[in-house]
Design a protein around this motif. Sequence first.
Motif, mmCIF file in Angstrom:
data_model
loop_
_atom_site.group_PDB
_atom_site.id
_atom_site.type_symbol
_atom_site.label_atom_id
_atom_site.label_comp_id
_atom_site.label_asym_id
_atom_site.label_seq_id
_atom_site.Cartn_x
_atom_site.Cartn_y
_atom_site.Cartn_z
ATOM 1 N N GLY A 295 -15.033 -5.309 9.386
ATOM 2 C CA GLY A 295 -15.789 -4.296 8.695
ATOM 3 C C GLY A 295 -14.682 -3.017 8.822
ATOM 4 O O GLY A 295 -15.268 -2.160 8.234
ATOM 5 N N LEU A 296 -13.870 -3.224 9.618
ATOM 6 C CA LEU A 296 -12.936 -2.026 10.057
ATOM 7 C C LEU A 296 -12.057 -1.781 8.899
ATOM 8 O O LEU A 296 -11.536 -0.462 8.529
ATOM 9 N N LEU A 297 -11.827 -2.807 7.885
ATOM 10 C CA LEU A 297 -10.792 -2.651 6.707
ATOM 11 C C LEU A 297 -11.270 -3.032 5.652
ATOM 12 O O LEU A 297 -12.458 -3.930 5.296
ATOM 13 N N GLU A 298 -10.863 -2.322 4.614
ATOM 14 C CA GLU A 298 -11.259 -2.721 3.295
ATOM 15 C C GLU A 298 -10.310 -3.276 2.457
ATOM 16 O O GLU A 298 -8.939 -2.946 2.516
ATOM 17 N N ASP A 299 -10.624 -3.992 1.275
ATOM 18 C CA ASP A 299 -9.824 -4.606 0.523
ATOM 19 C C ASP A 299 -9.700 -3.888 -0.814
ATOM 20 O O ASP A 299 -10.528 -3.731 -1.580
ATOM 21 N N VAL A 300 -8.066 -3.662 -1.110
ATOM 22 C CA VAL A 300 -8.087 -2.842 -2.235
ATOM 23 C C VAL A 300 -6.556 -3.404 -3.038
ATOM 24 O O VAL A 300 -5.785 -3.949 -2.373
ATOM 25 N N GLU A 301 -6.860 -3.458 -4.180
ATOM 26 C CA GLU A 301 -5.861 -4.071 -5.088
ATOM 27 C C GLU A 301 -4.407 -2.943 -5.328
ATOM 28 O O GLU A 301 -5.156 -1.714 -5.642
ATOM 29 N N VAL A 302 -3.504 -3.221 -5.170
ATOM 30 C CA VAL A 302 -2.427 -2.232 -5.256
ATOM 31 C C VAL A 302 -1.337 -2.883 -5.748
ATOM 32 O O VAL A 302 -1.057 -4.188 -5.766
ATOM 33 N N CYS A 303 -0.269 -2.154 -6.466
ATOM 34 C CA CYS A 303 0.741 -2.620 -6.655
ATOM 35 C C CYS A 303 1.818 -2.891 -5.616
ATOM 36 O O CYS A 303 1.838 -2.339 -4.677
ATOM 37 N N PRO A 304 2.144 -4.363 -5.764
ATOM 38 C CA PRO A 304 2.942 -4.710 -4.517
ATOM 39 C C PRO A 304 4.342 -3.764 -4.195
ATOM 40 O O PRO A 304 4.750 -3.741 -3.023
ATOM 41 N N LEU A 305 4.944 -3.228 -5.323
ATOM 42 C CA LEU A 305 6.130 -2.398 -4.745
ATOM 43 C C LEU A 305 5.897 -0.962 -4.629
ATOM 44 O O LEU A 305 6.243 -0.461 -3.442
ATOM 45 N N SER A 306 4.965 -0.149 -5.285
ATOM 46 C CA SER A 306 4.552 1.076 -5.045
ATOM 47 C C SER A 306 3.786 1.381 -3.862
ATOM 48 O O SER A 306 3.552 2.278 -3.223
ATOM 49 N N GLY A 307 2.745 0.375 -3.896
ATOM 50 C CA GLY A 307 1.733 0.514 -2.749
ATOM 51 C C GLY A 307 0.553 1.482 -3.385
ATOM 52 O O GLY A 307 -0.363 1.663 -2.648
ATOM 53 N N LYS A 308 0.616 1.827 -4.414
ATOM 54 C CA LYS A 308 -0.318 2.671 -5.178
ATOM 55 C C LYS A 308 -1.288 1.708 -6.046
ATOM 56 O O LYS A 308 -0.978 0.573 -6.177
ATOM 57 N N ARG A 309 -2.253 2.383 -6.480
ATOM 58 C CA ARG A 309 -3.176 1.374 -7.475
ATOM 59 C C ARG A 309 -2.272 0.985 -8.576
ATOM 60 O O ARG A 309 -1.449 1.898 -9.165
ATOM 61 N N PRO A 310 -2.493 -0.218 -9.076
ATOM 62 C CA PRO A 310 -1.965 -0.622 -10.277
ATOM 63 C C PRO A 310 -2.051 0.210 -11.484
ATOM 64 O O PRO A 310 -3.143 0.634 -11.623
ATOM 65 N N GLY A 311 -1.007 0.580 -12.269
ATOM 66 C CA GLY A 311 -1.014 1.318 -13.550
ATOM 67 C C GLY A 311 -0.947 0.309 -14.697
ATOM 68 O O GLY A 311 -0.674 -0.721 -14.294
ATOM 69 N N PRO A 312 -0.680 1.316 -15.742
ATOM 70 C CA PRO A 312 -0.811 0.092 -17.037
ATOM 71 C C PRO A 312 0.692 -0.591 -17.274
ATOM 72 O O PRO A 312 0.785 -1.496 -17.566
#
Length: 808
Positions: free
Chosen positions: A603-620
């Motif tokens: 419960g200490l960590l949340e699961d989030v999808e990111v771009c594997p290269l930039s580490g940011k939220r996936p863009g278009p």
Amino acid sequence: MKRLRLSRPGAKAFLILPLLVAVLYGAWRGYRSTVGDPRVLLFDEWHAGTRILDREGRLLRELPGPSGNRGRPTSLTQMGDRLVLATIVSEDRGFYEHDGVDPVAVARATTENVTHGRLVSGASTITQQLVKLLDHEGRPHSRGLREKFVEAARAQNLEDEVSKDTILEAYLNRLSYGHGWVGPEAAAEGYFGVSSKNLSWAQAAYLAVLPRAPSFLDPVTHPERVQVRQAALLAALHSEGLLDEDDYRRARAEEVTVKPVSRPFLAPHFVEKIRSESGVDSAKEVVTTLDLDLQRETEGLVSTHLASIRDEGAENAAVVVVENATGNILAYVGSANFHNEEIDGQVNMIEQRRQPGSALKPFFYELAFERGHNGSEMLPDVPTAFGDRGSRAYAPLNFYGTFDGPVSAREALAGSLNVPVVRLLAEMGPETGLKRLHELGFASLDKDASYYGLPMALGSGEVTLRELAVAYTTLARGGEMTALRMRKSDPPAAPKRVMETSTAASITEILSDPLARVRGLGTVSALDTGFAAAVKTGTSAGYRDAVCAGYTRERTVIVWVGNADGKPTRGLTGARGAGPLFTDVLRIAMRDVSSPAQLYDKGLLEDVEVCPLSGKRPGPACPDGVHRKFAHGHAPDQTCQVHAKGSRLAGFGSEVGWRCDPKGNHTMVLLPDVYAEWLFHKKPGAPGLDPHGFPWFLRSKVAGCNASSPSDAALLVRVTSPAPGEIFLTSNRSNGTPKAIEVRAAVVDNETAAPLSVDFWLDGKVVARSKWPYSARIQPEPGEHELVALPTDPNIPARIERSRFVVW
């Protein structure tokens, strides 16, 4: 009736004798009052040794007391009747009748000695022998007539003050039975491996005769001498009615076997550390936290592992195992062989200062995560010179001398890349990093931060394995530090929170991911424990030290492999040199854990999808996404700007022949200028780097890529230098004025530079103004800064791209 008439001489004698007795008695009482009594000496413990036991009560070592003896004082009731009675019959049959001096025995001894013309018999009672032992602490000494009178007087004084049982118990506990064993308990355990209360009659009689002449009656070298006296004592016990006929026959028939004299010398460095650290002089028994079975197995694994790498130039190893919930040390192997002088085996490598290499990196990453960084963040692993000091600039290299370009923080940590962690420490400041290490217990780092500098991030400072054990145990405990314990009697230390629970969990999640290690270390099967475990390796400069540290929720294991004299190995790394030993030790350390807990609370960590290269939220434009774990509040909320759609240009308008085009059919990877030098050495587009085959360019070199959105409603004013995250190490001038750095900006309207003036704002204040080509020199103070470029005319609308950088 006739009256009895005495002759004149007889009458005088009759009258004088009582008077003489009274005078002698008074004189003796007066003499007794001058010699005192030895009651206070009953509390002395010169005869007692100290037994160092493992947590189950098994003997590790028996340390001699001040007299060099290994006594084990015990109560009279625990000694057992057989040995007590045998000793009384052997030494002083009238013990419970006399007052400390036995006149009958004195008369008998005097007669025998006069008859033979030499000393053939003694008359010392048990009380007198006890006085002699108390007064001289069991040491041999000459005894003339005066000393015998003193002993007799003090013996009677002692009998007036304490009970017979007290005297008998004190006497037995101070009797020497040979081979350094003092007292019935030590002798029974040493010779027969049993408690004194469990001795048979044959064994009790055997022991009871030894104190008369422990060297002459040595059961090991002269058992036949002992057997003669044992038989005589058994006969005496029988004649006194203490042994019935059946017991007497059984005792005579019993063959008494003395076991070989042995003195356990187990966990030597552990015992020596207890002696030096907490002292054992006043303790009769010290129950430690050590698990003897685990200790022995760990020692065996050390020997086996060193044999397997014999040709690699490493002759020594050390291991410490900790129970995380309590801080108890379960295994403590200070060297491969305590008795081997060739490897300096008596040097305790757990307490020696050595370079841990990359094993320190997790603590700098955790601190950076507390300050807003996260595991998926893209960090530049590129050639970087920290500082503007000419040849003195610090330019760290990776282990293999190569650079990976953009890499996530999780892969940089797990794969032991160097430049990313140095950049993070430079951003935070060495003072901040050193302060955190001190909070974690690294007291060996006793210089100031300027001494260690940025190389501290790579483990160049020397620390001990025990300090590493404390720090890694802290990670395993979710950021809560506790002191390590060696004695079960030591009260548990009050825990101290050093790290945020969620960021400690983030580090644990990264270190337990074997895939995260692949980029920097390759597939390291040596670190595969077969169950979830967080692992980090370290290699010191010159291959002198190979370290592997890791943990589960229940156990922490720290391993060092190398040479005590600092001689380099033949290229052993932490993964190859210490990794296999670490995994073997952790496996056996976890064997008694029936239900292993998860490494951290999910419960200490949340699961989030990111771009594997930039580490940011996936863009278009992102081809795919991966799910990563983040501490709550640390997940990225920005969209990936590294992947962009584009199209080729027909030979003009761009240095690289591409342009950003939201409707384009191609995908590009666009990197900030901090990657310029690294990309410069690649072929155009850096073919082969991208798993999808996308070309990689600098964003500043691709046409139409400077706008942060497709809107054409306003100008874009972008700071191009310093690049975001860039770090400057500047030395102050002699007059205290900071050294200047160059700042640059670009003004873009679609793809056309606008002819206007811009102001450079540093931390909310205008510090420079420039027209095209939009550059200036500023003198920022050391610290973190934000630079923004805006049109000088406030009526001109503009979109901005700011830059955050660090001056140190």
